[in-house]
Scaffold this motif. Structure first.
Motif, short mmCIF file in Angstrom:
data_model
loop_
_atom_site.label_atom_id
_atom_site.label_comp_id
_atom_site.label_asym_id
_atom_site.label_seq_id
_atom_site.Cartn_x
_atom_site.Cartn_y
_atom_site.Cartn_z
N MET A 136 0.85 -1.18 0.00
CA MET A 136 0.00 0.00 0.00
C MET A 136 0.90 1.24 0.00
N ILE A 137 0.46 2.29 -0.61
CA ILE A 137 1.25 3.52 -0.70
C ILE A 137 1.32 4.18 0.67
N ASN A 138 2.54 4.61 1.05
CA ASN A 138 2.76 5.22 2.37
C ASN A 138 1.81 6.38 2.64
N ASP B 121 -1.20 6.77 1.58
CA ASP B 121 -2.54 6.24 1.90
C ASP B 121 -2.61 5.75 3.33
N VAL B 122 -1.54 5.11 3.80
CA VAL B 122 -1.50 4.63 5.19
C VAL B 122 -1.56 5.83 6.14
N ASN C 71 3.80 -3.70 4.22
CA ASN C 71 2.47 -3.80 4.82
C ASN C 71 2.53 -4.58 6.13
N ASP D 225 -2.06 -5.61 -0.08
CA ASP D 225 -2.69 -4.29 0.03
C ASP D 225 -4.15 -4.39 0.46
N GLN D 226 -4.87 -5.38 -0.09
CA GLN D 226 -6.29 -5.52 0.22
C GLN D 226 -6.48 -5.85 1.70
N LEU E 222 -4.40 -5.12 4.25
CA LEU E 222 -4.07 -3.93 5.04
C LEU E 222 -5.16 -2.88 4.94
N ARG E 223 -5.67 -2.67 3.73
CA ARG E 223 -6.73 -1.69 3.52
C ARG E 223 -7.97 -2.05 4.35
#
Length: 157
Positions: A1-3, A5-6, A88, A139-140, A142-143
């Motif tokens: 995931m993009i930093n 976005d986190v 992640n 990513d999914q 973590l999101r």
């Protein structure tokens, strides 16, 4: 995931101001040269003018600061060097520590987000990368974890 976005997700989850994000970063690294303007640039969408990519170092220091902010800092222990590469899995581990989450809590959070995971699947995310049962956090996952944790923290249903 993009930093970015986190950072954006955690800021929303805890309803943090730009100044508070800077304060949290300075908890982990008082010498960090990050100001409100930098935080605002990190929080912009990638197609907006003035967008700046959040580096691994900045995200690592922010996550360490978040642990200190939520749990307090043990002055008897030497500070850990920030991770060079924030995966992640690292984000998941730091959030688990910061919010003092047990396995049951992690399962509840993922279940609430509509993304259930098995017990072995969850424990595989927290193993050392060289362990045979280690699994990369996608990513999914973590999101969905961030979404579930946000619902828990903000009381959103």
């Amino acid at each position: 995931m993009i930093n970015n976005d986190v950072l954006r997700a955690i800021r929303y989850m805890l309803d943090l101001s730009d100044g508070k994000v800077v304060d949290i970063i300075h908890l982990a690294d008082p010498s960090a040269s990050i100001g409100k303007e930098d935080v605002q640039a990190f929080l912009k969408k990638d197609d907006e003018p003035g967008y700046v990519e959040c580096s691994n170092k900045v995200l690592a220091v922010f996550l360490d600061g978040l642990v200190f902010h939520r749990r307090g800092k043990d002055e008897n222990r030497p500070p850990r060097p920030p991770e060079k590469r924030v995966t992640n899995n690292v984000v998941l581990k730091k959030l688990r520590v910061a919010f003092e989450l047990k396995d049951v809590d992690m399962h509840e959070i993922l279940e609430a987000a509509g993304f259930p995971i098995s017990k072995p699947g969850l424990s595989a995310l927290f193993r050392q990368p060289d362990h045979k049962n280690f699994r990369l956090c996608g990513d999914q996952l973590l999101r969905n974890f961030l979404k579930g944790l946000t619902m828990r923290m903000r009381g959103d249903d």
